[in-house]
Scaffold this active site. Structure first.
Site, PDB file in Angstrom:
ATOM      1  N   GLU A 192     -27.693 -51.042   4.608  1.00  0.00           N
ATOM      2  CA  GLU A 192     -28.125 -52.484   5.403  1.00  0.00           C
ATOM      3  C   GLU A 192     -28.903 -52.161   6.354  1.00  0.00           C
ATOM      4  O   GLU A 192     -29.951 -51.312   6.144  1.00  0.00           O
ATOM      5  CB  GLU A 192     -26.589 -51.065   6.734  1.00  0.00           C
ATOM      6  CG  GLU A 192     -25.305 -51.679   6.535  1.00  0.00           C
ATOM      7  CD  GLU A 192     -24.498 -50.749   7.660  1.00  0.00           C
ATOM      8  OE1 GLU A 192     -25.180 -51.104   9.068  1.00  0.00           O
ATOM      9  OE2 GLU A 192     -23.388 -50.254   8.011  1.00  0.00           O
ATOM     10  N   GLU A 251     -22.824 -43.383   8.518  1.00  0.00           N
ATOM     11  CA  GLU A 251     -23.870 -42.831   9.449  1.00  0.00           C
ATOM     12  C   GLU A 251     -23.438 -42.174  10.329  1.00  0.00           C
ATOM     13  O   GLU A 251     -22.223 -42.268  11.739  1.00  0.00           O
ATOM     14  CB  GLU A 251     -23.802 -44.587  10.463  1.00  0.00           C
ATOM     15  CG  GLU A 251     -24.300 -45.073   9.767  1.00  0.00           C
ATOM     16  CD  GLU A 251     -24.982 -46.242  10.716  1.00  0.00           C
ATOM     17  OE1 GLU A 251     -24.362 -46.646  11.890  1.00  0.00           O
ATOM     18  OE2 GLU A 251     -26.428 -47.267  10.357  1.00  0.00           O
TER      19      GLU A 251
HETATM   20  C1  FCB Z   1     -24.729 -50.360  12.435  1.00  0.00           C
HETATM   21  C2  FCB Z   1     -23.354 -49.760  11.564  1.00  0.00           C
HETATM   22  C3  FCB Z   1     -22.633 -51.110  10.843  1.00  0.00           C
HETATM   23  C4  FCB Z   1     -23.234 -52.294  11.988  1.00  0.00           C
HETATM   24  C5  FCB Z   1     -24.795 -52.520  11.950  1.00  0.00           C
HETATM   25  C6  FCB Z   1     -25.383 -53.763  12.856  1.00  0.00           C
HETATM   26  O1  FCB Z   1     -24.542 -49.065  12.580  1.00  0.00           O
HETATM   27  O2  FCB Z   1     -22.922 -49.446  10.193  1.00  0.00           O
HETATM   28  O3  FCB Z   1     -21.081 -51.235  11.311  1.00  0.00           O
HETATM   29  O4  FCB Z   1     -22.758 -51.909  13.454  1.00  0.00           O
HETATM   30  O5  FCB Z   1     -25.186 -51.366  12.940  1.00  0.00           O
END
Ligand code: FCB
Length: 453
Positions: free
Chosen positions: A354, A163
Site C-alpha cells: 500500500e 497491518e
Molecule cells: C492503511 C490501511 C488501509 C487504508 C490506508 C489509508 O493503514 O491498511 O485500509 O485505510 O491505511
C-alpha cells in the site's frame, strides 16, 4: 536501469471499505459493523454499510481496472461472508462472490492478490474472545481452508494479514478502531501473538491446499525512518530506529522479526518484560513459515539523526513541509530507505502493498478530477522506489492505495484515497487524472516517471 521486467503494477482495496451489501447473501456481522454503530466512533457516524457498493458494481470496477491497465489487484476477502459466525458453517454464497471476481479479473488479464484478513473479524469470533483467544488461529485456519479450497485453483499470490500493528494497536490498545478495546499491555501483546499464529497457520493452509505454487506474504505496516542527512552516522541511526521496539504505537521488528527471523527482538522482550506473550513450544516455527516476499504498507517517514547521547533522535520536518489531506507528511525517500533497510535485514524481495495519499478531490464542472498533487506525490515516491531497485534491492511490485475512494475507517468518507472518484450518493465512478497518469506509467513500465526530467 529501471523496474524489473516482471514488476507488478497494482492497486489495492479492502472488503469492508468498498463492498457494502453488509446483510446480503448470508454475510454475518463483523466487528466493524458493530463498531460503526457506536455514536461518535466514526466521522459523521458513517459506516461501510453501502460504501462503494462494490458488491454490486464489481464488473464495472474490473472494467475500470482494465482501462487503467492494472497488472494486479489486491483486494481482501471478508471473513464474515465466508464463515458468517466466524466459526463453523461455511457460506457458499459468500465464496461465490469472490469466485466470480477472480474469474472476471483473470479474464481481464489482472492477477488477483487477495488478502485473507483486512480487519473485518466476524462478530461471532470476537464474541468467543477474538484474538485474545488462542483458538482464533484455528478459526482463521478453517476460514483460510474454505477460501483456498474455493480459489486456490486460480489464485497464485496471497497476503495473509493486513497491518497487525493497527488492528491490534489501534483496535485493541487505543480504542481508535474496531473492536474499540483498551486492553492492558499483556493482553494486547497476547492478542498480537495469536494473530501471528493465525498468519502462520494460513501460510501452511495456502501451501498445502492451493493447486499450484504460490507467492505468499503478508502486509504489515512498514514504519519508516529516514536519515536526516547523508552522513553515515545518521543513516546508521535511521536503520537502528527502523528496527527498534519502543513504546511507540507502531513498530516493525516486534511484528516482523518473528515472521522472518523466528524470534521476538531482544529490546522488545526487555521493554515488555513480564507482559511479553507466553510463547509455547512450536509457536515460533509456526509463525516463521517461509515467505516468498516481504510486503509492507508505507505512506510516510520520520527523519532521524544520531543524537548527542548516541541514540537515534527524531528530527522535525522542515517548517511548511508538504502534507496530504490526512495531515500526513509527503516524504518520498521513505520508499527508498524502507525498501533498503527491510531488504538488508530480511533478505526477501520487496513489495509495497500500500502507498498513496488522500486528497481533497471532487468532480469538476468539466467532468474531470484534476488531482495533480496525487500525481506528483506518486511520481516522487515511485522514483524513490526505482532508486532502491537501481541499487540492487529486489523490488517486485507496488500496490497503490487505493483503486477507488472508500470508507476510510474512523475517518469515514472524509478521506479520498482513490485514483477513481466515487460519488457515494449515486455510486458513480470517475477516473481521476491520476488514474489516467498511472495508466501511462504502467504502459511505459515506469518510463513516464522520467518524462521531462
Ligand atoms: C492503511 C490501511 C488501509 C487504508 C490506508 C489509508 O493503514 O491498511 O485500509 O485505510 O491505511
Amino acid at each position: 536501469m529501471a523496474f524489473a521486467k516482471d514488476f507488478v503494477w497494482g492497486a489495492a482495496t479492502a472488503s469492508y471499505q468498498i463492498e457494502g451489501a453488509v446483510a446480503e447473501d448470508g454475510r454475518g456481522e463483523s466487528v466493524w459493523d458493530t463498531y460503526c454503530k457506536r455514536p461518535g466512533a466514526i466521522w459523521e457516524n458513517q459506516s461501510g454499510e453501502v460504501a462503494c457498493d462494490h458488491y454490486h458494481h464489481w464488473k464495472e470496477d474490473v472494467a475500470l481496472m482494465r482501462k487503467i491497465g492494472l497488472k494486479a489487484y489486491r483486494f481482501s476477502i471478508a471473513w464474515p461472508r465466508v464463515v458468517p459466525d466466524g466459526v463453523g458453517a461455511v457460506n457458499p454464497r459468500g465464496l461465490a462472490f469472490y469466485d466470480r471476481l477472480v474469474d472476471e479479473l483473470l479474464a481481464a488479464g489482472i492477477e488477483p492478490w487477495p488478502t485473507l484478513f483486512h480487519w473485518d473479524m466476524p462478530q461471532g469470533a470476537f464474541d468467543r474472545g477474538g484474538w485474545l483467544n488462542r483458538e482464533s488461529a484455528d478459526w482463521f485456519a478453517d476460514y483460510a481452508t474454505a477460501v483456498v479450497d474455493a480459489l486456490g485453483d486460480r489464485v497464485r499470490s496471497w497476503f495473509t494479514l493486513n497491518e497487525p500493528q493497527c488492528f491490534i494497536g489501534f483496535g485493541h490498545r487505543d480504542s481508535l478502531q474496531a473492536p474499540g478495546l483498551k486492553l492492558s499491555r499483556s493482553e494486547w501483546l497476547r492478542a498480537g501473538h495469536h494473530a501471528l499464529l493465525a498468519h502462520g497457520r494460513a501460510v501452511q493452509v495456502i501451501r498445502s491446499r492451493a493447486k499450484g505454487p504460490c507467492r505468499v506474504s503478508w502486509a504489515p505496516v512498514g514504519w519508516s525512518k529516514m536519515p536526516a542527512t547523508a552522513n553515515r552516522d545518521d543513516i546508521d541511526a535511521a536503520r537502528e530506529a527502523t528496527f527498534a521496539v519502543t513504546d511507540e504505537m507502531i513498530n516493525n521488528a516486534w511484528w516482523m522479526d518473528p515472521v522472518y527471523l523466528g524470534r521476538y527482538p531482544q529490546d522488545g522482550l526487555r521493554l515488555y518484560g513480564a507482559d511479553a506473550p507466553k510463547v509455547l513450544p512450536g509457536d515460533m516455527d509456526l509463525i516463521a513459515q517461509p515467505l516468498d516476499l516481504q510486503a509492507f504498507n508505507t505512506y510516510n517517514g520520520q527523519l532521524i539523526r544520531r543524537g548527542a547521547d548516541g541514540r537515534p533522535e527524531l528530527v522535525p520536518h522542515p517548517t511548511g513541509y508538504p502534507m496530504n489531506f490526512f495531515h500526513g507528511s509527503i516524504t518520498p525517500p521513505c520508499l527508498y530507505w524502507t525498501a533498503k533497510f527491510m531488504y538488508e535485514r530480511y533478505r526477501l524481495p520487496v513489495v509495497i502493498s500500500e502507498n498513496g495519499m488522500s486528497n481533497a478531490d471532487w468532480v469538476g464542472l468539466d467532468g474531470r478530477v484534476p488531482d495533480g498533487p496525487r500525481i506528483d506525490m506518486l511520481r516522487r515516491y515511485l522514483l524513490e522506489l526505482e532508486r532502491a531497485a537501481d541499487e540492487g534491492v529486489p523490488v517486485a511490485g507496488y500496490f497503490l492505495w487505493s483503486l477507488m475512494d472508500n470508507f476510510e475507517w474512523s475517518h469515514g468518507y472524509k478521506q479520498r484515497f482513490g485514483i477513481i472518484h466515487v460519488d457515494f450518493v449515486t455510486g458513480r465512478r470517475t477516473l481521476k487524472d491520476s488514474a489516467l497518469w498511472y495508466r501511462d506509467v504502467i504502459a511505459t513500465h515506469g518510463g513516464k516517471l522520467h518524462e521531462g526530467l
